[in-house]
Design an enzyme around this catalytic site. Structure first.
Site, PDB file in Angstrom:
ATOM      1  N   HIS A   1       0.786   0.990 -12.237  1.00  0.00           N
ATOM      2  CA  HIS A   1      -1.240   2.168 -12.643  1.00  0.00           C
ATOM      3  C   HIS A   1      -0.803   2.765 -13.912  1.00  0.00           C
ATOM      4  O   HIS A   1      -1.716   2.699 -14.508  1.00  0.00           O
ATOM      5  CB  HIS A   1      -0.974   3.376 -11.590  1.00  0.00           C
ATOM      6  CG  HIS A   1      -1.348   2.911  -9.939  1.00  0.00           C
ATOM      7  ND1 HIS A   1      -1.888   2.220  -9.568  1.00  0.00           N
ATOM      8  CD2 HIS A   1       0.454   3.714  -8.670  1.00  0.00           C
ATOM      9  CE1 HIS A   1      -1.469   2.013  -7.972  1.00  0.00           C
ATOM     10  NE2 HIS A   1      -0.121   2.927  -8.087  1.00  0.00           N
TER      11      HIS A   1
ATOM     12  N   ASP B   1       3.503  -4.534  -3.858  1.00  0.00           N
ATOM     13  CA  ASP B   1       3.069  -2.892  -3.418  1.00  0.00           C
ATOM     14  C   ASP B   1       1.846  -2.140  -2.825  1.00  0.00           C
ATOM     15  O   ASP B   1       1.174  -3.175  -2.390  1.00  0.00           O
ATOM     16  CB  ASP B   1       3.365  -1.731  -4.715  1.00  0.00           C
ATOM     17  CG  ASP B   1       3.439  -0.750  -4.744  1.00  0.00           C
ATOM     18  OD1 ASP B   1       4.438  -0.051  -5.280  1.00  0.00           O
ATOM     19  OD2 ASP B   1       2.439   0.060  -4.395  1.00  0.00           O
TER      20      ASP B   1
ATOM     21  N   HIS C   1       0.317  -0.170  -3.381  1.00  0.00           N
ATOM     22  CA  HIS C   1      -1.396   0.586  -3.635  1.00  0.00           C
ATOM     23  C   HIS C   1      -1.299  -0.834  -4.920  1.00  0.00           C
ATOM     24  O   HIS C   1      -0.636  -1.871  -4.788  1.00  0.00           O
ATOM     25  CB  HIS C   1      -0.747   1.592  -4.779  1.00  0.00           C
ATOM     26  CG  HIS C   1      -0.289   2.533  -3.317  1.00  0.00           C
ATOM     27  ND1 HIS C   1       0.786   3.238  -3.373  1.00  0.00           N
ATOM     28  CD2 HIS C   1      -0.793   3.150  -3.250  1.00  0.00           C
ATOM     29  CE1 HIS C   1       1.328   4.158  -2.343  1.00  0.00           C
ATOM     30  NE2 HIS C   1       0.001   4.391  -2.093  1.00  0.00           N
TER      31      HIS C   1
ATOM     32  N   ASP D   1       6.750   0.395  -0.328  1.00  0.00           N
ATOM     33  CA  ASP D   1       5.958   1.061   0.516  1.00  0.00           C
ATOM     34  C   ASP D   1       4.971   0.236   1.158  1.00  0.00           C
ATOM     35  O   ASP D   1       4.090   1.207   1.886  1.00  0.00           O
ATOM     36  CB  ASP D   1       5.249   1.846  -0.713  1.00  0.00           C
ATOM     37  CG  ASP D   1       5.032   1.313  -1.695  1.00  0.00           C
ATOM     38  OD1 ASP D   1       4.479   0.423  -1.889  1.00  0.00           O
ATOM     39  OD2 ASP D   1       3.603   2.069  -2.719  1.00  0.00           O
TER      40      ASP D   1
END
Ligand SMILES: [Zn+2]
Length: 303
Positions: free
Chosen positions: A129, A161, A163, A247
């Site tokens: 990120h 991931d 995200h 995750d």
């Protein structure tokens, strides 16, 4: 090979999900597995910090200086500087983050020398990120991809991931040398990663987003994963870098996808089957049991 340092434990906030216990859990699990601990005995390498100019190939000087300035702040367990509402910085963060970026660059150097054996970079803080917060400080995989372009023509970044890696995507949005491909929960943090985001200018068509609804299971995920491998093969990269987030697992405490251990094993086998230089870079993953167990399984298949 594995690149890891105990120094990655220095950046820590015990009540935050992205804390040092994540890496401790992985290292403990590797040691506990007798087959694996034997296999990796001489395979753990200590990283070197990334050079400032390499970090500046991805991040602007103001951002770099802001992170560096936290070296001299007085921090304790109650006093953190927050980059955004989720991202803490301590007086040790800069040292850790520079080392994490250097570790992934070193991963690229290692697979360049020995293209057959993949490298696992067990790093913290995560990066995909950055510079937009989200627990991340420097964008480790983007810095390493820039470094890889000194040796290679084409780099493929596969982000699994849960995200979307908005920082990585943005870094290479105009590039046709670095293909960014992400499978992620959507809509979800950080809000980006729709199918319409495909790159721009010369980079148009070199970003591929696969948004997934909450609860997506192995079957659907792996079918779409196969389609990303077709895209990868068409692009024919010289090296593959994987933003490895644990995750996306069904038992993760933050993510909402429903992958099992089997999905991670299948993806590992498929990636090994490409017979390309391969670097796994740890991103998210907040269930300590899942982190230790799945990474062990992946390493047993790979090393
Ligand atoms: Zn994540």
């Amino acid at each position: 090979m594995i690149i890891y340092s105990d120094k990655f434990l220095l950046h820590d906030k015990p009540d935050h999900p992205e804390n040092k216990q994540r890496l401790i859990a992985i290292i403990d699990a590797l040691k506990k597995d007798s087959d694996l601990s034997h296999k990796i005995k001489n395979k753990i390498k200590e990283p070197k910090p990334a050079k400032e100019e390499h970090i500046l190939a991805v991040h602007d000087k103001d951002y770099f200086n802001l992170i560096k300035s936290t070296k001299s702040m007085r921090s304790n367990t109650k006093n953190f500087f927050m980059l955004d509402q989720d991202t803490y910085l301590t007086d040790k963060t800069y040292e850790c983050a520079v080392l994490a970026a250097g570790a992934v660059e070193q991963g690229v150097d290692l697979v360049y020398k020995d293209r057959k054996e993949p490298v696992f970079c067990l790093v913290r803080p995560p990066g995909h990120h950055a510079p937009y917060g989200g627990f991340c400080i420097f964008n480790n995989i983007a810095i390493a991809a820039m470094h890889a372009l000194k040796k290679y023509e084409k780099v493929f970044i596969l982000d699994i991931d849960v995200h979307h890696g908005n920082g990585t995507q943005n870094t290479f949005y105009q590039s046709n040398k670095v293909f960014y491909c992400s499978l992620h929960q959507y809509p979800f943090y950080p809000g980006t990663g729709s199918t319409e985001e495909v790159g721009t200018g010369p980079g148009k068509g070199y970003t591929l987003n696969i948004p997934l609804s909450a609860g997506t299971d192995d079957e659907t995920y792996l079918r779409l994963f196969q389609s990303t491998l077709s895209t990868l093969k068409k692009f024919n990269p010289d090296v593959v870098l994987v933003s490895l987030g644990l995750d996306s697992h069904k038992d993760d405490t933050l993510g909402g996808l429903a992958l099992t251990d089997q999905a991670y094993k299948k993806m590992t086998k498929d990636l090994l089957g490409l017979e390309k230089p391969l670097v796994f870079v740890l991103e998210g993953g907040y269930n300590l049991d899942v982190l230790g167990r799945v990474i062990s399984k992946m390493m047993l298949l790979s090393l």
